[in-house]
Design a protein around this motif. Structure first.
Motif, PDB file in Angstrom:
ATOM      1  N   GLN A  96      56.874  48.568  49.221  1.00  0.00           N
ATOM      2  CA  GLN A  96      57.720  47.432  48.860  1.00  0.00           C
ATOM      3  C   GLN A  96      56.932  46.132  48.750  1.00  0.00           C
ATOM      4  OE1 GLN A  96      61.433  47.057  51.086  1.00  0.00           O
ATOM      5  NE2 GLN A  96      61.411  49.229  51.557  1.00  0.00           N
ATOM      6  N   LYS A  97      55.846  46.037  49.495  1.00  0.00           N
ATOM      7  CA  LYS A  97      55.045  44.813  49.466  1.00  0.00           C
ATOM      8  C   LYS A  97      53.998  44.923  48.366  1.00  0.00           C
ATOM      9  CE  LYS A  97      53.260  41.368  52.659  1.00  0.00           C
ATOM     10  NZ  LYS A  97      54.472  40.544  52.447  1.00  0.00           N
ATOM     11  N   VAL A  98      54.097  44.050  47.373  1.00  0.00           N
ATOM     12  CA  VAL A  98      53.218  44.105  46.214  1.00  0.00           C
ATOM     13  C   VAL A  98      52.623  42.725  45.975  1.00  0.00           C
ATOM     14  CG1 VAL A  98      53.013  44.688  43.772  1.00  0.00           C
ATOM     15  CG2 VAL A  98      54.711  45.872  45.195  1.00  0.00           C
ATOM     16  N   GLU A  99      51.306  42.677  45.842  1.00  0.00           N
ATOM     17  CA  GLU A  99      50.619  41.411  45.563  1.00  0.00           C
ATOM     18  C   GLU A  99      50.205  41.373  44.097  1.00  0.00           C
ATOM     19  OE1 GLU A  99      46.931  38.628  47.204  1.00  0.00           O
ATOM     20  OE2 GLU A  99      46.940  40.789  47.623  1.00  0.00           O
ATOM     21  N   PHE A 100      50.479  40.238  43.448  1.00  0.00           N
ATOM     22  CA  PHE A 100      50.086  39.999  42.060  1.00  0.00           C
ATOM     23  C   PHE A 100      49.040  38.884  42.075  1.00  0.00           C
ATOM     24  CE2 PHE A 100      54.330  41.709  42.085  1.00  0.00           C
ATOM     25  CZ  PHE A 100      54.377  42.589  41.016  1.00  0.00           C
ATOM     26  N   LYS A 101      47.779  39.258  41.898  1.00  0.00           N
ATOM     27  CA  LYS A 101      46.678  38.290  42.006  1.00  0.00           C
ATOM     28  C   LYS A 101      46.185  37.903  40.619  1.00  0.00           C
ATOM     29  CE  LYS A 101      43.679  38.894  45.231  1.00  0.00           C
ATOM     30  NZ  LYS A 101      42.584  39.525  46.017  1.00  0.00           N
ATOM     31  N   SER A 102      46.168  36.607  40.341  1.00  0.00           N
ATOM     32  CA  SER A 102      45.757  36.084  39.039  1.00  0.00           C
ATOM     33  C   SER A 102      44.385  35.423  39.147  1.00  0.00           C
ATOM     34  CB  SER A 102      46.780  35.055  38.536  1.00  0.00           C
ATOM     35  OG  SER A 102      48.034  35.657  38.300  1.00  0.00           O
ATOM     36  N   VAL A 103      43.413  35.958  38.402  1.00  0.00           N
ATOM     37  CA  VAL A 103      42.062  35.402  38.362  1.00  0.00           C
ATOM     38  C   VAL A 103      41.780  34.940  36.932  1.00  0.00           C
ATOM     39  CG1 VAL A 103      39.612  35.815  38.795  1.00  0.00           C
ATOM     40  CG2 VAL A 103      41.350  37.018  40.164  1.00  0.00           C
ATOM     41  N   PRO A 104      41.792  33.641  36.655  1.00  0.00           N
ATOM     42  CA  PRO A 104      41.463  33.173  35.300  1.00  0.00           C
ATOM     43  C   PRO A 104      40.069  33.635  34.899  1.00  0.00           C
ATOM     44  CG  PRO A 104      42.465  31.398  36.593  1.00  0.00           C
ATOM     45  CD  PRO A 104      42.183  32.521  37.543  1.00  0.00           C
ATOM     46  N   TRP A 105      39.908  33.974  33.637  1.00  0.00           N
ATOM     47  CA  TRP A 105      38.645  34.542  33.177  1.00  0.00           C
ATOM     48  C   TRP A 105      37.464  33.595  33.374  1.00  0.00           C
ATOM     49  CZ3 TRP A 105      37.897  39.423  32.624  1.00  0.00           C
ATOM     50  CH2 TRP A 105      38.932  40.263  32.205  1.00  0.00           C
ATOM     51  N   ARG A 106      37.688  32.292  33.364  1.00  0.00           N
ATOM     52  CA  ARG A 106      36.567  31.359  33.470  1.00  0.00           C
ATOM     53  C   ARG A 106      35.876  31.417  34.829  1.00  0.00           C
ATOM     54  NH1 ARG A 106      41.206  28.440  33.685  1.00  0.00           N
ATOM     55  NH2 ARG A 106      41.559  26.935  35.380  1.00  0.00           N
ATOM     56  N   PHE A 107      36.513  32.043  35.822  1.00  0.00           N
ATOM     57  CA  PHE A 107      35.890  32.153  37.140  1.00  0.00           C
ATOM     58  C   PHE A 107      35.192  33.493  37.346  1.00  0.00           C
ATOM     59  CE2 PHE A 107      39.390  29.055  37.867  1.00  0.00           C
ATOM     60  CZ  PHE A 107      38.574  27.950  38.078  1.00  0.00           C
ATOM     61  N   VAL A 108      35.210  34.342  36.323  1.00  0.00           N
ATOM     62  CA  VAL A 108      34.426  35.578  36.363  1.00  0.00           C
ATOM     63  C   VAL A 108      33.005  35.227  35.927  1.00  0.00           C
ATOM     64  CG1 VAL A 108      34.119  37.876  35.393  1.00  0.00           C
ATOM     65  CG2 VAL A 108      36.418  37.046  35.927  1.00  0.00           C
ATOM     66  N   ARG A 109      32.048  35.439  36.812  1.00  0.00           N
ATOM     67  CA  ARG A 109      30.674  34.992  36.573  1.00  0.00           C
ATOM     68  C   ARG A 109      29.698  36.131  36.287  1.00  0.00           C
ATOM     69  NH1 ARG A 109      32.536  30.919  35.305  1.00  0.00           N
ATOM     70  NH2 ARG A 109      32.238  28.855  36.230  1.00  0.00           N
ATOM     71  N   GLY A 110      30.115  37.347  36.485  1.00  0.00           N
ATOM     72  CA  GLY A 110      29.247  38.471  36.214  1.00  0.00           C
ATOM     73  C   GLY A 110      29.963  39.785  36.467  1.00  0.00           C
ATOM     74  N   PHE A 111      29.366  40.873  36.015  1.00  0.00           N
ATOM     75  CA  PHE A 111      29.971  42.183  36.228  1.00  0.00           C
ATOM     76  C   PHE A 111      28.899  43.251  36.096  1.00  0.00           C
ATOM     77  CE2 PHE A 111      29.920  41.760  31.692  1.00  0.00           C
ATOM     78  CZ  PHE A 111      29.792  43.046  31.187  1.00  0.00           C
ATOM     79  N   SER A 112      29.186  44.420  36.610  1.00  0.00           N
ATOM     80  CA  SER A 112      28.284  45.555  36.457  1.00  0.00           C
ATOM     81  C   SER A 112      29.109  46.808  36.218  1.00  0.00           C
ATOM     82  CB  SER A 112      27.401  45.736  37.703  1.00  0.00           C
ATOM     83  OG  SER A 112      28.183  46.086  38.833  1.00  0.00           O
ATOM     84  N   ILE A 113      28.544  47.746  35.504  1.00  0.00           N
ATOM     85  CA  ILE A 113      29.202  49.026  35.270  1.00  0.00           C
ATOM     86  C   ILE A 113      28.257  50.145  35.685  1.00  0.00           C
ATOM     87  CG2 ILE A 113      30.651  48.180  33.388  1.00  0.00           C
ATOM     88  CD1 ILE A 113      28.684  49.501  31.446  1.00  0.00           C
ATOM     89  N   GLN A 114      28.841  51.249  36.092  1.00  0.00           N
ATOM     90  CA  GLN A 114      28.058  52.421  36.481  1.00  0.00           C
ATOM     91  C   GLN A 114      28.731  53.650  35.912  1.00  0.00           C
ATOM     92  OE1 GLN A 114      26.447  52.799  40.573  1.00  0.00           O
ATOM     93  NE2 GLN A 114      27.581  54.709  40.672  1.00  0.00           N
TER      94      GLN A 114
END
Length: 314
Positions: free
Chosen positions: A242-260
């Motif tokens: 029943q407890k659900v969190e909806f987290k919003s992260v604007p794209w401008r605060f994404v500074r990097g990423f990695s894939i494997q």
């Protein structure tokens, strides 16, 4: 333009709200008048209190959502004679989330704020007195999405982006049947972004009216969405769900990423890690089903989001 601010919010708190310190609504206009009389310099001349809340019971803490900021009033000491006022300008907010009430005694809804220059803040509200989606849409309206919209208008869409429409299969039982390894490992598979968008604008009104879902993934009960405005993480908590969190992260605060990519034998999932410059937030990680997700398409999409669109063919 229709206002998302309710004219009146119910003031009667429940017993558990008093015990747990959940805030209930107060008359914003009346509260602003009283605060201006007591502390003439507290608000800007052109500042308006649009929503107000007060913690009942032992505390007399108040929170104000104004045209300029989130203002938190904290009563301290015996009789609350000592007070502190914390201002969080909307322009400093990097990420926010809203969270539904859970089961049993977990009967509050929550607004969580991550901002630059301030510690992480959480506001708890009485479920029966405050509407969660009103808070969500209010925060949507206060965030500056101009950079995200500019990138989206520069061809980062399913229609004219290199990510083909075939990469967005509908979540039918036959096509996206989850294997036991995916279920145990928590590996995500793709969902139909249009169906997801419809739900996020009707059943759970999280998105803005002009916002578009570009990619959508589901992992057991949790979901993650790449939209024209944000990275939206939906986290289902507790046994009851029943407890659900909806987290919003604007794209401008994404500074990097990695894939494997996936490995051999039992290492059949590919992995995505997203790094932000948001204080108090760790790395966002997601595992994907190898056969149901185009990892290179995801890489290209996020690359265009944080580096700008590369229109040259390789």
């Amino acid at each position: 333009e229709e206002s998302i601010i309710p004219e009146a919010i119910s003031i009667m708190p429940g017993v558990m709200d008093v015990i747990l310190g959940n805030a209930t609504g107060i008359d914003a206009k009346k509260e602003e008048e009283e605060q201006r009389q007591k502390y003439p310099l507290l608000f800007h001349p052109d500042e308006t209190v649009e929503m107000g809340f007060q913690v009942k019971g032992l505390g007399r803490d108040k929170s104000f959502l104004t045209t300029h900021r989130i203002l938190l009033k904290d009563g301290k000491g015996i009789g609350n004679k000592r007070r502190s006022y914390l201002s969080i300008p909307y322009e400093t907010i990097q990420c926010f989330s809203v969270e539904t009430a859970g089961a049993f005694l977990d009967d509050d809804i929550e607004l969580k704020i991550w901002s630059s220059g301030h510690d992480f803040k959480q506001l708890d509200f009485a479920k029966k007195e405050v509407d969660l989606w009103t808070i969500q849409q209010y925060m949507n309206a206060k965030m500056d999405w101009s950079k995200e919209i500019a990138i989206s208008n520069h061809h980062v869409t399913p229609e004219n982006h290199p990510i083909a429409a075939s990469h967005f299969p509908a979540t039918t039982a036959g096509k996206n049947k989850v294997s036991v390894f995916d279920w145990l490992g928590g590996n995500a598979y793709m969902m139909d972004p249009k169906q997801a968008e419809d739900q996020l604008k009707t059943t759970t009104p999280v998105l803005l009216e002009d916002e578009t879902v570009h990619m959508a993934f589901r992992e057991r009960r949790d979901k993650i969405f790449f939209t024209s405005h944000r990275l939206l993480v939906v986290d289902v908590k507790g046994l009851s769900g029943q407890k659900v969190e909806f987290k919003s992260v604007p794209w401008r605060f994404v500074r990097g990423f990695s894939i494997q990519t996936a490995g051999a034998l039992f290492d059949v999932d590919s992995e995505l890690s997203i790094y932000t410059n948001i204080r108090w937030m760790g790395i966002l990680r997601q595992d994907f089903r190898q056969s149901k997700v185009d990892l290179m398409a995801i890489k290209r999409y996020i690359s265009d989001r944080i580096l700008g669109v590369d229109e040259e063919t390789v």
